[in-house]
Scaffold this active site. Structure first.
Site, mmCIF file in Angstrom:
data_model
loop_
_atom_site.group_PDB
_atom_site.id
_atom_site.type_symbol
_atom_site.label_atom_id
_atom_site.label_comp_id
_atom_site.label_asym_id
_atom_site.label_seq_id
_atom_site.Cartn_x
_atom_site.Cartn_y
_atom_site.Cartn_z
ATOM 1 N N HIS A 161 0.548 -1.308 0.017
ATOM 2 C CA HIS A 161 0.023 -0.153 0.575
ATOM 3 C C HIS A 161 0.769 1.063 0.188
ATOM 4 O O HIS A 161 0.601 1.989 -1.265
ATOM 5 C CB HIS A 161 -1.228 -0.147 1.160
ATOM 6 N N GLU A 162 1.971 1.246 0.906
ATOM 7 C CA GLU A 162 2.527 2.293 1.009
ATOM 8 C C GLU A 162 3.624 2.390 0.691
ATOM 9 O O GLU A 162 3.765 3.580 -0.719
ATOM 10 C CB GLU A 162 2.927 2.483 2.361
ATOM 11 N N GLU A 181 -4.296 7.991 -3.248
ATOM 12 C CA GLU A 181 -5.212 6.394 -2.590
ATOM 13 C C GLU A 181 -5.245 5.213 -3.881
ATOM 14 O O GLU A 181 -5.470 3.694 -4.045
ATOM 15 C CB GLU A 181 -6.523 6.974 -1.693
#
Lengths: 501, 501
Positions: B266-267, B296
């Site tokens: 995700h990061e 996002e």
């Protein structure tokens, strides 16, 4: 405006400078510990931006007006906290104002580039490549000395930046005296039939165990991890990022326990000074360290006088054996003799505590001659090797192991080296006085009790901040001017115990 | 002055703001990763000092004059880089100028204190303790909205800070539509007889192996460690400290592999966006991310669409088995089913990708009502629990597991939640279009080839910086306005494959 209002306004302006300085420290800490390889260029933009802002705000006319007002009102003369603060703020302000912005930025640019040239020159053992940069830097430092002003000789102005109030001639006298007594001692030790087995320090010491052991020792002597932390870097250092944020770094070499152990103790000694500066004076010179030399006295005291002593290891050696299985068949005496080995080396940072000061002397004498114009940068290698032969009895095999070994000159840090020896001398002199005041500490160290030692340092040194100049602090605390006596007594006692000479 | 000279002067002023902003990020990174426990107070002084300076320099009249000059000269209208920059600099400047300094500082003080109150209130399940602070914060946010200006409803002004140009009513339409389709899907899945064994994710996963595996995956998808690094924190995040310094953090929980694995992916997705913003426009809005929602979309695309797919694990599962011995008796299908489990939870951050959006909807609807004055802070727990029952079919057992679970409101981050779902929606819509443009990627993922996917994202999204507003970018890239269609197709396909519904 009232004196009180003036003082408060000045305090607020200085608080801003402190904030900016501490932010610079955060940028530096990250750059030395964790920055990604491609991020250096922008980081240097970030750091220069804050440094320039600090220089501009730090030379603001308003500070000068406030200082004039406070001085006119009689402040700055006594040793009371506010007077100390006004006196030292004035000293800092005047120094900053004397350095023209173009010189500051020329110095930054030159030394930044010179450091990378030096790195390559050292790797290729190529003094000629570095020589033009050394010439530039010496010329800039002479200009800097002239801007700052000096009476007896230009080196005074450089020394004063690291060791406020110190005079080259006085330092030369103490260090010269030390040399006269050290050279024969080193010779006597070389002639001894006793030899430690230093290979016991070069076994397998797992880095995670080094880290655990180092943290335990640092905690035991009083380093407060709620106001600090330890990280790993190639070149260990101690840095203050805020009044309650004093960090150290160390290096864990798997096959050499010295670095992590004594590196950690050394940096913890620096950190204990910073962590115990008087919190009630935070943001003022009363909560700043006196000088590099006094700072070094704290690190050397913990690293050498405490940390290389037999009593210290009577406490810690069992724990070391638990951490490092390869020490299990080594005796306490053999281990402590090994960490107290005296042996001439070409490299300063690998030197023992006895020969170390000869490395400093050599550099100090060359720097002084460079600044006086008595030595040309081109002649540094020859002068270095000649002195080395005289003090150590050894022929320097290459400039890489000689005059190119240290980063200091490429970084513009002329005048810095003597503070290492001032630190060693003060450490011994302070320790002797502590024993007079609070009694022999060996039993305490044998039991892992360090509070009396630390309390004495806090009371006599840390709590004063910049109240006294370096030399005055030594006299105030020990009743005597700085001399080679205490250090020589300490080194001779050790030589007698371990080497029987 | 010429337009060129105006532009250059503005650029220099903006460069200063960027330096200050990046320095704030360094302070924040250190505070979240490594700061000693007692150093927070002074760090907040350091950060506030830089933030205030940035606000003051960012609202300088000179910036307004230069922007007026450039606008008068016709700049800011086209989608060419310099026009985009002028347009966006103007947007930022006007927003900053609309917020009075006292409101900014009141907000900082209130939310800083409210966050610690919230922490305790959540721990003690005591909404009453937090309620007065929520009231204060809602009042401040309404004042903030009024200062910023709004047409249809005050929530527009908040949303616009995170998702420039987005309108509450439009977002509500898309999210409401999504809700109508999600609730029955979740019900169908709940009724399926198929159930993954998620206990395989809760075995023993040594942190150092998680770290090694996570770094290998991050590197493979394109995260550049020479311009970044990964550290460990309780709450993972991605932060940009400079144009070539984009860092991520993750969390290694020894008995749960999800966090480190999908947290890192995700990061890394966020970081890929930041690392691939056009370097030639560094220091301008053309090299800034569009919005939180688009940000996002990048993290969710890599975490979920790529990282939870069967093809991805056809490549990585053998390596995972090498790293984690307790996965050795688990089949690929069982593992991938486990990481795609759909199961209602009370806690948003533990939610799967299907139910996640219902968590967001609930918060969005409450926030909107709070800002409109249709809901009183005191009535939040009741409203929360009622909606939760409606969307998830579950009774919330406590406010700690209900309306007190997120830090956002205590931090003043109203308007932030919807960007998570905007991200999910965009991720699916972008991915569908990528497949149209460059073909099905499953074979590539099966072979560990991510460059075509990343290149498509760079070309279509990253390279534009802030050229398009969020909604326009979606339309420009995919040819359609943002809708729930792509995400629903994606979720329904997964539900059909794994749950047979």
């Amino acid at each position: 405006m009232s004196t009180e209002a003036n003082y408060q306004e000045l305090f607020a302006l200085q608080h801003e400078l402190q904030l900016l300085g501490s932010i610079e420290s955060i940028l530096e800490w990250d750059q030395r510990c964790y920055i990604p390889s491609q991020a250096h260029e922008y980081r240097s933009d970030q750091a220069s931006y804050i440094a320039l802002m600090r220089h501009q705000k730090g030379t603001a006319k308003r500070i000068g007006e406030l200082l004039d007002g406070l001085t006119a009102a009689g402040m700055g003369a006594s040793l009371e906290p506010r007077d100390v603060n006004v006196r030292e703020w004035k000293r800092d302000y005047e120094k900053r104002c004397k350095l023209p912005e173009d010189l500051v930025s020329e110095m930054t640019k030159t030394t930044s580039f010179a450091q990378s040239v030096w790195g390559e020159a050292r790797a290729r053992n190529d003094f000629a490549a570095f020589q033009p940069w050394l010439e530039k830097i010496v010329a800039l430092k002479r200009r800097e000395a002239d801007c700052l002003g000096w009476e007896a000789e230009p080196y005074d102005a450089l020394l004063d930046q690291y060791e406020p109030g110190a005079k080259t001639a006085e330092v030369a006298k103490v260090l010269g005296d030390l040399r006269e007594r050290l050279v024969p001692l080193v010779k006597r030790i070389a002639g001894s039939s006793k030899r430690p087995d230093t290979s016991v320090l070069r076994r397998n010491f797992p880095p995670d165990q080094q880290e655990e052991f180092g943290k335990a020792v640092a905690t035991a002597i009083g380093y407060d991890f709620t106001r600090g932390r330890v990280d790993e870097t190639t070149h260990p250092f101690c840095i203050t990022l805020g009044p309650k944020d004093v960090r150290i770094t160390t290096r864990y070499i798997p096959d050499h326990v010295n670095g992590a152990l004594f590196g950690t103790l050394h940096e913890s000694g620096h950190a204990l000074y910073e962590q115990n500066l008087p919190a009630e004076h935070a943001g003022t010179p009363m909560a700043d360290a006196v000088s590099l030399g006094i700072h070094e006295s704290q690190s050397r005291l913990w690293e050498n006088i405490v940390g290389r002593g037999l009593p210290f290891w009577q406490k810690w050696f069992p724990s070391a054996k638990d951490h490092f299985s390869e020490l299990r068949n080594v005796s306490l005496e053999d281990f402590v003799f090994a960490i107290n080995a005296v042996e001439p080396t070409f490299i300063r940072v690998e030197a023992d505590e006895t020969t170390y000061n000869l490395h400093i002397l050599l550099r100090f004498e060359l720097e002084r001659a460079l600044m006086n114009g008595d030595l040309k940068p081109a002649d540094v290698p020859g002068a270095w090797n000649e002195k080395f032969k005289k003090y150590f009895g050894l022929d320097v095999p290459s400039d890489a192991q000689g005059c190119l070994q240290d980063i200091h000159w490429s970084a513009g840090l002329l005048g810095y080296f003597p503070t290492y020896s001032i630190g060693n001398l003060n450490a011994a002199q302070f320790y002797e006085k502590a024993v007079v005041d609070i009694g022999e500490q060996e039993d305490n160290f044998r039991n892992g009790v360090y509070a009396p030692m630390l309390d004495w340092l806090v009371k006599n040194i840390h709590s004063h901040g910049r109240r006294y100049k370096s030399a005055d602090l030594t006299k105030h605390v020990t009743g005597k001017p700085l001399s080679s006596d205490a250090l020589m007594r300490y080194l001779e006692k050790k030589a007698s115990y371990w080497y029987g000479v």
